[in-house]
Design a protein around this motif. Structure first.
Motif, short mmCIF file in Angstrom:
data_model
loop_
_atom_site.label_atom_id
_atom_site.label_comp_id
_atom_site.label_asym_id
_atom_site.label_seq_id
_atom_site.Cartn_x
_atom_site.Cartn_y
_atom_site.Cartn_z
N VAL A 166 -56.28 -8.77 11.60
CA VAL A 166 -55.61 -10.14 11.35
C VAL A 166 -57.07 -10.64 10.55
CG1 VAL A 166 -55.11 -12.33 12.17
CG2 VAL A 166 -54.66 -10.46 13.41
N PHE A 167 -56.78 -11.01 9.20
CA PHE A 167 -57.48 -11.29 8.34
C PHE A 167 -57.52 -12.86 7.75
CE2 PHE A 167 -58.83 -11.88 3.53
CZ PHE A 167 -59.93 -11.32 3.66
N SER A 168 -56.22 -13.46 8.02
CA SER A 168 -56.10 -14.76 7.70
C SER A 168 -56.41 -15.80 8.74
CB SER A 168 -54.78 -15.20 6.91
OG SER A 168 -54.38 -16.37 6.72
N ASN A 169 -56.70 -17.00 8.41
CA ASN A 169 -56.69 -18.01 9.48
C ASN A 169 -55.64 -19.18 9.50
OD1 ASN A 169 -57.75 -19.23 7.14
ND2 ASN A 169 -59.31 -20.78 8.27
N GLU A 170 -54.82 -18.66 8.42
CA GLU A 170 -53.79 -19.80 8.11
C GLU A 170 -52.67 -19.57 9.58
OE1 GLU A 170 -53.67 -19.77 3.35
OE2 GLU A 170 -52.79 -17.90 4.31
N ASP A 216 -49.26 -20.07 9.88
CA ASP A 216 -48.23 -19.23 9.94
C ASP A 216 -48.51 -17.84 9.92
OD1 ASP A 216 -49.24 -20.11 7.34
OD2 ASP A 216 -47.69 -19.31 6.37
N LYS A 217 -49.41 -17.32 9.32
CA LYS A 217 -49.89 -15.98 9.56
C LYS A 217 -50.23 -15.58 10.94
CE LYS A 217 -50.62 -15.60 4.59
NZ LYS A 217 -51.56 -15.48 3.49
N LEU A 218 -51.17 -16.57 11.54
CA LEU A 218 -51.77 -16.30 12.85
C LEU A 218 -50.56 -16.38 13.89
CD1 LEU A 218 -54.73 -18.79 13.03
CD2 LEU A 218 -54.61 -16.21 13.01
N MET A 219 -49.50 -17.22 13.69
CA MET A 219 -47.96 -17.40 14.31
C MET A 219 -47.42 -15.74 14.38
SD MET A 219 -47.32 -20.13 16.13
CE MET A 219 -45.56 -19.90 16.50
N ALA A 220 -47.39 -15.17 13.19
CA ALA A 220 -46.77 -14.13 12.93
C ALA A 220 -47.51 -12.94 13.59
CB ALA A 220 -46.48 -13.64 11.55
N ALA A 221 -48.99 -12.88 13.64
CA ALA A 221 -49.66 -11.99 14.19
C ALA A 221 -49.39 -11.97 15.66
CB ALA A 221 -51.09 -12.22 13.70
N PHE A 222 -49.47 -13.05 16.19
CA PHE A 222 -49.41 -13.22 17.80
C PHE A 222 -47.71 -13.13 18.22
CE2 PHE A 222 -53.64 -14.92 17.87
CZ PHE A 222 -54.38 -14.20 18.63
N PHE A 247 -56.79 -24.00 17.20
CA PHE A 247 -55.75 -23.57 16.58
C PHE A 247 -54.78 -24.59 15.75
CE2 PHE A 247 -55.98 -20.16 19.77
CZ PHE A 247 -56.34 -19.07 18.88
N LYS A 248 -54.78 -25.73 16.26
CA LYS A 248 -54.01 -26.86 15.58
C LYS A 248 -54.60 -27.38 14.18
CE LYS A 248 -51.85 -28.75 19.77
NZ LYS A 248 -51.66 -29.65 20.79
N LYS A 249 -55.85 -27.00 14.02
CA LYS A 249 -56.39 -27.47 12.94
C LYS A 249 -56.32 -26.52 11.71
CE LYS A 249 -59.67 -30.64 14.46
NZ LYS A 249 -60.47 -31.58 14.35
N GLN A 250 -55.59 -25.26 11.93
CA GLN A 250 -55.60 -24.29 11.00
C GLN A 250 -54.26 -24.61 10.13
OE1 GLN A 250 -57.80 -22.06 11.02
NE2 GLN A 250 -58.50 -23.01 12.88
N ALA A 264 -42.30 -21.13 21.10
CA ALA A 264 -43.68 -21.07 21.54
C ALA A 264 -44.58 -21.67 20.50
CB ALA A 264 -43.97 -19.73 22.34
N SER A 265 -45.64 -22.34 21.01
CA SER A 265 -46.76 -22.76 19.97
C SER A 265 -47.88 -21.59 20.02
CB SER A 265 -47.68 -23.98 20.81
OG SER A 265 -48.16 -23.56 22.02
N LEU A 266 -48.43 -21.71 19.11
CA LEU A 266 -49.84 -20.74 18.87
C LEU A 266 -50.62 -20.59 20.32
CD1 LEU A 266 -51.08 -18.56 17.16
CD2 LEU A 266 -52.27 -20.47 15.96
#
Length: 188
Positions: free
Chosen positions: A38-42, A44-50, A100-103, A128-130
């Motif tokens: 996981v390279f991105s802190n964005e 939507d990308k964090l949502m996809a990763a998790f 997470f809400k600030k990303q 589900a939320s992040l």
């Protein structure tokens, strides 16, 4: 001459059969595992990763995630920075807020309006939320490795990171070792 050629062909065929057998044993003996870099802190990308990590873990896969560079900052808790940082490290802390809400979204963030709309739709559609995905990943035993180099570079201290059961600090060698043992490796 014909006998020598036939013998060489049989030897080669037997050697190839042994090698194929060894490869098949190696492939079938591997545990069903997934590695995520996981390279991105964005958001939507964090949502996809998790989402991928929890889905794979729920299906019985052993999952490890390696957070590096910008993604490392996404694992910070919301709140004050740790003390004793250089000016550059403090600047990274201001620029890369915790929680997470600030990303931000990778597209259409629109100064937070896109995030708000996304959150509202997720609530309406019972997605589900992040934070909930991270908690599920923890419950399902997803392992998180945090890049020590990225932490050092950005001045992120261990006490600033989220509480997570299986979180460790490691380098690229550990990530490569885990990845080499995985059936699948993804980069997000």
């Amino acid at each position: 001459m014909t006998d020598l050629l036939a013998e060489t062909t049989v030897d080669r065929t037997a050697e190839l059969a042994r090698r194929v057998d060894a490869l098949e044993r190696r492939l079938t003996s591997k545990e069903n595992t997934l590695s995520l870099v996981v390279f991105s802190n964005e958001f939507d990308k964090l949502m996809a990763a998790f989402t991928i990590a929890t889905g794979a873990a729920a299906c019985g896969m052993k999952v490890s995630m390696f957070f590096t560079f910008w993604a490392t900052a996404a694992l910070k808790k919301q709140g004050r920075q740790a003390g004793g940082k250089s000016i550059v490290e403090r600047m990274f802390g201001w620029i890369l807020p915790g929680g997470f809400k600030k990303q931000k979204l990778s597209k259409l963030d629109m100064a937070g309006m896109g995030r708000w709309m996304m959150g509202r739709e997720m609530d309406r559609k019972n997605i589900a939320s992040l934070e909930e995905l991270v908690a599920s990943a923890d419950e399902l035993g997803v392992q998180i490795g945090v890049c020590e180099m990225a932490m050092s570079l950005m001045g992120i201290r261990p006490e600033e990171l989220i509480n997570y059961s299986d979180l460790d600090y490691c380098g690229v060698a550990t990530m490569l070792d885990r990845s080499s043992e995985s059936n699948t490796t993804l980069f997000i």
